[in-house]
Motif scaffolding. Structure first.
Motif, PDB file in Angstrom:
ATOM      1  N   TYR A 176       0.832  -1.210   0.000  1.00 45.66           N
ATOM      2  CA  TYR A 176       0.000   0.000   0.000  1.00 45.66           C
ATOM      3  C   TYR A 176       0.862   1.254   0.000  1.00 45.66           C
ATOM      4  CZ  TYR A 176      -4.312  -2.608   1.132  1.00 45.66           C
ATOM      5  OH  TYR A 176      -5.399  -3.432   1.119  1.00 45.66           O
ATOM      6  N   ARG A 177       1.884   1.268   0.848  1.00 44.75           N
ATOM      7  CA  ARG A 177       2.694   2.479   0.991  1.00 44.75           C
ATOM      8  C   ARG A 177       3.527   2.750  -0.256  1.00 44.75           C
ATOM      9  NH1 ARG A 177       4.103   5.522   5.403  1.00 44.75           N
ATOM     10  NH2 ARG A 177       3.072   4.046   6.781  1.00 44.75           N
ATOM     11  N   PHE A 178       4.062   1.686  -0.873  1.00 44.81           N
ATOM     12  CA  PHE A 178       4.954   1.883  -2.018  1.00 44.81           C
ATOM     13  C   PHE A 178       4.173   2.077  -3.314  1.00 44.81           C
ATOM     14  CE2 PHE A 178       7.629   0.304  -5.522  1.00 44.81           C
ATOM     15  CZ  PHE A 178       8.732   1.115  -5.354  1.00 44.81           C
ATOM     16  N   TYR A 179       3.175   1.223  -3.553  1.00 44.82           N
ATOM     17  CA  TYR A 179       2.461   1.279  -4.830  1.00 44.82           C
ATOM     18  C   TYR A 179       1.208   2.158  -4.780  1.00 44.82           C
ATOM     19  CZ  TYR A 179       5.425  -2.582  -6.379  1.00 44.82           C
ATOM     20  OH  TYR A 179       6.500  -3.356  -6.725  1.00 44.82           O
ATOM     21  N   GLY A 180       0.568   2.231  -3.621  1.00 46.15           N
ATOM     22  CA  GLY A 180      -0.672   3.000  -3.527  1.00 46.15           C
ATOM     23  C   GLY A 180      -1.901   2.231  -3.973  1.00 46.15           C
ATOM     24  N   TYR A 181      -1.713   1.012  -4.439  1.00 39.55           N
ATOM     25  CA  TYR A 181      -2.839   0.158  -4.814  1.00 39.55           C
ATOM     26  C   TYR A 181      -2.520  -1.260  -4.356  1.00 39.55           C
ATOM     27  CZ  TYR A 181       0.264  -1.124  -8.699  1.00 39.55           C
ATOM     28  OH  TYR A 181       1.330  -1.535  -9.447  1.00 39.55           O
ATOM     29  N   GLY A 182      -3.464  -2.161  -4.544  1.00 40.81           N
ATOM     30  CA  GLY A 182      -3.268  -3.547  -4.139  1.00 40.81           C
ATOM     31  C   GLY A 182      -4.603  -4.247  -4.059  1.00 40.81           C
ATOM     32  N   MET A 183      -4.703  -5.276  -3.223  1.00 45.21           N
ATOM     33  CA  MET A 183      -5.983  -5.936  -2.965  1.00 45.21           C
ATOM     34  C   MET A 183      -6.668  -5.222  -1.811  1.00 45.21           C
ATOM     35  SD  MET A 183      -6.631  -8.329  -5.137  1.00 45.21           S
ATOM     36  CE  MET A 183      -7.919  -9.260  -4.295  1.00 45.21           C
ATOM     37  N   TRP A 184      -7.927  -4.875  -2.028  1.00 44.84           N
ATOM     38  CA  TRP A 184      -8.704  -4.133  -1.046  1.00 44.84           C
ATOM     39  C   TRP A 184      -9.866  -4.977  -0.542  1.00 44.84           C
ATOM     40  CZ3 TRP A 184      -8.441  -0.760  -5.808  1.00 44.84           C
ATOM     41  CH2 TRP A 184      -7.255   0.007  -5.840  1.00 44.84           C
ATOM     42  N   VAL A 185     -10.519  -4.554   0.527  1.00 42.48           N
ATOM     43  CA  VAL A 185     -11.735  -5.222   0.967  1.00 42.48           C
ATOM     44  C   VAL A 185     -12.930  -4.538   0.321  1.00 42.48           C
ATOM     45  CG1 VAL A 185     -10.828  -6.119   3.129  1.00 42.48           C
ATOM     46  CG2 VAL A 185     -11.831  -3.838   3.097  1.00 42.48           C
ATOM     47  N   VAL A 186     -13.951  -5.341   0.030  1.00 38.20           N
ATOM     48  CA  VAL A 186     -15.207  -4.849  -0.528  1.00 38.20           C
ATOM     49  C   VAL A 186     -16.225  -4.825   0.598  1.00 38.20           C
ATOM     50  CG1 VAL A 186     -17.006  -5.205  -2.261  1.00 38.20           C
ATOM     51  CG2 VAL A 186     -14.647  -5.896  -2.759  1.00 38.20           C
ATOM     52  N   CYS A 187     -16.806  -3.657   0.850  1.00 39.95           N
ATOM     53  CA  CYS A 187     -17.774  -3.506   1.942  1.00 39.95           C
ATOM     54  C   CYS A 187     -19.143  -3.121   1.392  1.00 39.95           C
ATOM     55  CB  CYS A 187     -17.322  -2.420   2.916  1.00 39.95           C
ATOM     56  SG  CYS A 187     -15.685  -2.700   3.621  1.00 39.95           S
ATOM     57  N   ASP A 188     -20.180  -3.591   2.033  1.00 42.22           N
ATOM     58  CA  ASP A 188     -21.532  -3.136   1.732  1.00 42.22           C
ATOM     59  C   ASP A 188     -21.629  -1.648   2.074  1.00 42.22           C
ATOM     60  OD1 ASP A 188     -24.425  -2.501   2.780  1.00 42.22           O
ATOM     61  OD2 ASP A 188     -24.654  -4.272   1.492  1.00 42.22           O
ATOM     62  N   LYS A 189     -22.108  -0.850   1.143  1.00 41.24           N
ATOM     63  CA  LYS A 189     -22.102   0.599   1.344  1.00 41.24           C
ATOM     64  C   LYS A 189     -23.050   1.036   2.466  1.00 41.24           C
ATOM     65  CE  LYS A 189     -23.401   3.508  -1.968  1.00 41.24           C
ATOM     66  NZ  LYS A 189     -23.308   4.285  -3.234  1.00 41.24           N
ATOM     67  N   ASP A 190     -24.115   0.277   2.705  1.00 41.34           N
ATOM     68  CA  ASP A 190     -25.084   0.657   3.733  1.00 41.34           C
ATOM     69  C   ASP A 190     -24.675   0.165   5.117  1.00 41.34           C
ATOM     70  OD1 ASP A 190     -26.747   1.977   1.900  1.00 41.34           O
ATOM     71  OD2 ASP A 190     -27.731   0.089   1.356  1.00 41.34           O
ATOM     72  N   THR A 191     -24.220  -1.096   5.195  1.00 46.10           N
ATOM     73  CA  THR A 191     -23.914  -1.685   6.495  1.00 46.10           C
ATOM     74  C   THR A 191     -22.432  -1.635   6.846  1.00 46.10           C
ATOM     75  OG1 THR A 191     -23.531  -3.925   5.619  1.00 46.10           O
ATOM     76  CG2 THR A 191     -25.813  -3.302   6.140  1.00 46.10           C
ATOM     77  N   HIS A 192     -21.572  -1.412   5.843  1.00 45.01           N
ATOM     78  CA  HIS A 192     -20.117  -1.413   5.989  1.00 45.01           C
ATOM     79  C   HIS A 192     -19.553  -2.803   6.329  1.00 45.01           C
ATOM     80  CE1 HIS A 192     -19.541   2.957   5.595  1.00 45.01           C
ATOM     81  NE2 HIS A 192     -20.719   3.034   6.198  1.00 45.01           N
TER      82      HIS A 192
END
Length: 288
Positions: A176-192
């Protein structure tokens, strides 16, 4: 204000922006823009002469003054060093060095503060989801998702809990720190609630020049079009932000008919079969 901007402003970590007086003179228009944006967000924006008595964990200093930057770091503040024309400032002590202030906006500043405080970045929003960086607190839910029947039929499983925690800790600090991208988590927008993972990694050829798309959606959330929604957003993100890559790849097990269907839906082209970690997979590729 658009939905993305509203979301960013509603989820700000930064609360105070300190801008050194020298930058006010050099980049007056940019400082006034940040000041105006700060007003809209309810932020405290100050032009300062020194840091005497100041300590705020949600504060960032924007400066070209090494003494001020060091004082801020000694107080655990987030810092943005700015180079001024005709001056050699490569040695500035700061979290990130910016050439001028043209790209320094509220989102940029907030992400530096989040990184300094170990708070995950919010990266993307879609109609039903938020994609953000992973944190160690997410691992319990991630293990639940991976433990569901069939989830790891065509993909690698997680490490054991202790190894996975160490892996994620290093991933946050390096990828994250070096590239600024990577694998992220997907969250429900309403419930998080976390409902999956998605993002980018370097391709199966282990080359920084190869970008790979990956995703996993929780068993109970499948067959609702969420994967398609997230993939469409990721492709758009890659085209707008990851300029160093000409193509985007997917490596799919030949029996994974759902992923093959999704790849073809988004116009990925079958390039042939390749071997990845001892397994034959299908290489699909999309021009960015």
């Amino acid at each position: 204000m658009g939905e993305v901007e509203e979301f960013i402003r509603d989820n700000l970590t930064v609360r105070t922006i300190l801008i050194s007086d020298e930058l006010e003179a050099e980049y007056a228009a940019d400082v006034m823009r940040i000041w105006a944006d700060g007003d809209d967000c309810g932020l405290n924006v100050q032009v300062i002469m020194s840091l005497t008595g100041i300590y705020l964990p949600d504060c960032v200093l924007i400066s070209s003054d090494e003494e001020l930057l060091v004082a801020a770091k000694n107080r655990s503040m987030a810092t943005i060093g700015v180079t001024l024309p005709g001056r050699e400032e490569d040695g500035l002590t700061c979290d990130i060095l910016s050439i001028g202030m043209e790209g320094v906006d509220i989102e940029f500043i907030d992400r530096i503060v989040k990184r300094n405080e170990g708070v995950p970045w919010n990266v993307l929003i879609t109609e039903r989801t938020i994609l953000r960086e992973i944190s160690l607190d997410d691992l319990g839910r991630i293990f639940e998702i991976y433990d569901a029947p069939g989830i790891t039929d065509y993909m690698e499983n997680l490490f054991d809990r202790e190894e996975e925690e160490e892996y994620i800790r290093k991933y946050i600090d390096t990828i994250y720190r070096f590239y600024g991208y990577g694998m992220w988590v997907v969250c429900d927008k309403d419930t998080h609630e976390i409902i999956g993972r998605a993002g980018f990694s370097h391709g199966a050829g282990d080359s920084d020049a190869s970008l790979e798309l990956g995703y996993i959606i929780a068993k109970e959330m499948q067959m609702q079009g969420i994967a398609s929604e997230v993939i469409a957003a990721l492709i758009d993100y890659a085209r707008q932000n990851l300029y160093d890559f000409a193509t985007l790849s997917c490596f799919i097990h030949p029996d994974n008919v759902i992923s093959i269907h999704l790849a073809e839906k988004f116009d990925f082209v079958l390039m042939g079969a390749v071997e990845v970690k001892g397994h034959e997979v299908l290489h699909y590729q999309l021009e960015l």
